[in-house]
Design a protein around this motif. Structure first.
Motif, PDB file in Angstrom:
ATOM      1  N   GLY A 122     -38.674 -41.406  28.899  1.00  0.00           N
ATOM      2  CA  GLY A 122     -38.264 -40.012  29.038  1.00  0.00           C
ATOM      3  C   GLY A 122     -39.315 -39.181  29.759  1.00  0.00           C
ATOM      4  O   GLY A 122     -38.987 -38.348  30.616  1.00  0.00           O
ATOM      5  N   ALA A 123     -40.567 -39.415  29.453  1.00  0.00           N
ATOM      6  CA  ALA A 123     -41.650 -38.673  30.106  1.00  0.00           C
ATOM      7  C   ALA A 123     -41.706 -38.991  31.592  1.00  0.00           C
ATOM      8  O   ALA A 123     -41.990 -38.117  32.416  1.00  0.00           O
ATOM      9  CB  ALA A 123     -42.988 -38.996  29.443  1.00  0.00           C
ATOM     10  N   TYR A 160     -52.457 -45.621  27.383  1.00  0.00           N
ATOM     11  CA  TYR A 160     -51.839 -44.986  28.547  1.00  0.00           C
ATOM     12  C   TYR A 160     -52.299 -45.682  29.820  1.00  0.00           C
ATOM     13  O   TYR A 160     -53.365 -46.279  29.871  1.00  0.00           O
ATOM     14  CB  TYR A 160     -52.209 -43.509  28.612  1.00  0.00           C
ATOM     15  CG  TYR A 160     -51.656 -42.712  27.466  1.00  0.00           C
ATOM     16  CD1 TYR A 160     -50.391 -42.143  27.541  1.00  0.00           C
ATOM     17  CD2 TYR A 160     -52.392 -42.537  26.296  1.00  0.00           C
ATOM     18  CE1 TYR A 160     -49.873 -41.416  26.484  1.00  0.00           C
ATOM     19  CE2 TYR A 160     -51.881 -41.808  25.236  1.00  0.00           C
ATOM     20  CZ  TYR A 160     -50.617 -41.254  25.335  1.00  0.00           C
ATOM     21  OH  TYR A 160     -50.107 -40.540  24.281  1.00  0.00           O
ATOM     22  N   HIS A 169     -38.747 -46.195  19.771  1.00  0.00           N
ATOM     23  CA  HIS A 169     -39.063 -44.769  19.929  1.00  0.00           C
ATOM     24  C   HIS A 169     -40.177 -44.582  20.967  1.00  0.00           C
ATOM     25  O   HIS A 169     -40.113 -43.685  21.809  1.00  0.00           O
ATOM     26  CB  HIS A 169     -39.463 -44.175  18.572  1.00  0.00           C
ATOM     27  CG  HIS A 169     -39.740 -42.725  18.623  1.00  0.00           C
ATOM     28  ND1 HIS A 169     -41.009 -42.214  18.509  1.00  0.00           N
ATOM     29  CD2 HIS A 169     -38.919 -41.664  18.797  1.00  0.00           C
ATOM     30  CE1 HIS A 169     -40.958 -40.903  18.600  1.00  0.00           C
ATOM     31  NE2 HIS A 169     -39.710 -40.536  18.782  1.00  0.00           N
ATOM     32  N   ARG A 170     -41.181 -45.434  20.921  1.00  0.00           N
ATOM     33  CA  ARG A 170     -42.275 -45.362  21.905  1.00  0.00           C
ATOM     34  C   ARG A 170     -41.739 -45.620  23.311  1.00  0.00           C
ATOM     35  O   ARG A 170     -42.104 -44.936  24.263  1.00  0.00           O
ATOM     36  CB  ARG A 170     -43.381 -46.358  21.560  1.00  0.00           C
ATOM     37  CG  ARG A 170     -44.606 -46.221  22.463  1.00  0.00           C
ATOM     38  CD  ARG A 170     -45.705 -47.231  22.156  1.00  0.00           C
ATOM     39  NE  ARG A 170     -46.115 -47.229  20.767  1.00  0.00           N
ATOM     40  CZ  ARG A 170     -45.903 -48.236  19.903  1.00  0.00           C
ATOM     41  NH1 ARG A 170     -45.307 -49.330  20.291  1.00  0.00           N
ATOM     42  NH2 ARG A 170     -46.312 -48.153  18.669  1.00  0.00           N
ATOM     43  N   ALA A 214     -38.671 -45.098  24.374  1.00  0.00           N
ATOM     44  CA  ALA A 214     -37.860 -43.943  24.763  1.00  0.00           C
ATOM     45  C   ALA A 214     -38.738 -42.765  25.181  1.00  0.00           C
ATOM     46  O   ALA A 214     -38.446 -42.087  26.177  1.00  0.00           O
ATOM     47  CB  ALA A 214     -36.936 -43.539  23.612  1.00  0.00           C
ATOM     48  N   ARG A 215     -39.805 -42.507  24.433  1.00  0.00           N
ATOM     49  CA  ARG A 215     -40.717 -41.405  24.796  1.00  0.00           C
ATOM     50  C   ARG A 215     -41.361 -41.673  26.143  1.00  0.00           C
ATOM     51  O   ARG A 215     -41.472 -40.776  26.990  1.00  0.00           O
ATOM     52  CB  ARG A 215     -41.795 -41.233  23.725  1.00  0.00           C
ATOM     53  CG  ARG A 215     -41.287 -40.577  22.467  1.00  0.00           C
ATOM     54  CD  ARG A 215     -42.371 -40.236  21.437  1.00  0.00           C
ATOM     55  NE  ARG A 215     -43.725 -40.537  21.773  1.00  0.00           N
ATOM     56  CZ  ARG A 215     -44.504 -41.398  21.109  1.00  0.00           C
ATOM     57  NH1 ARG A 215     -44.041 -42.044  20.067  1.00  0.00           N
ATOM     58  NH2 ARG A 215     -45.743 -41.600  21.470  1.00  0.00           N
ATOM     59  N   SER A 216     -41.788 -42.909  26.361  1.00  0.00           N
ATOM     60  CA  SER A 216     -42.439 -43.270  27.612  1.00  0.00           C
ATOM     61  C   SER A 216     -41.486 -43.115  28.791  1.00  0.00           C
ATOM     62  O   SER A 216     -41.820 -42.508  29.810  1.00  0.00           O
ATOM     63  CB  SER A 216     -42.951 -44.712  27.537  1.00  0.00           C
ATOM     64  OG  SER A 216     -43.515 -45.107  28.771  1.00  0.00           O
TER      65      SER A 216
END
Length: 103
Positions: free
Chosen positions: A90-91, A23, A83-84, A86-88
């Motif tokens: 999106g957050a 992160y 996917h990682r 997209a999650r990043s």
């Protein structure tokens, strides 16, 4: 104008030791943020190339089981990366702050 908040850490597009997520805390304008943006771009481009290769391989009746297993393994790796990303992303889009409106 909408600006992203920087309160939540950014999930980076790579993993650290033992596959653990990495992160970044910051304003999104630094060197590591730009590096992460470039890394994500490469990952998404590689995913597109891999999908094209899989599209070509699937109808090929002469493709061997080993070839198919190999492309499936690469697709799994690529899907994990995408996917990682997209999650990043999106957050980071979840909590915009309006700068042109008080409050």
């Amino acid at each position: 104008m909408i600006r992203r908040t920087t309160e939540a850490p950014r999930l980076l597009p790579w993993t650290g030791a033992e596959g653990k997520p990495c992160y970044l805390v910051g304003d999104g304008d630094g060197y590591v943020s730009r590096l992460a943006d470039d890394f994500e771009s490469v990952q998404l481009g590689m995913a597109a190339d891999l999908l094209a290769h899989a599209d070509d391989l699937l109808p090929d009746r002469s493709a061997t089981p080993e070839q198919l297993r190999y492309v499936i393994a690469r697709l799994v790796e690529s899907l994990r990366d995408v996917h990682r990303v997209a999650r990043s992303r999106g957050a980071r889009l979840a909590a915009p702050v309006r700068l042109d409106h008080p409050g």
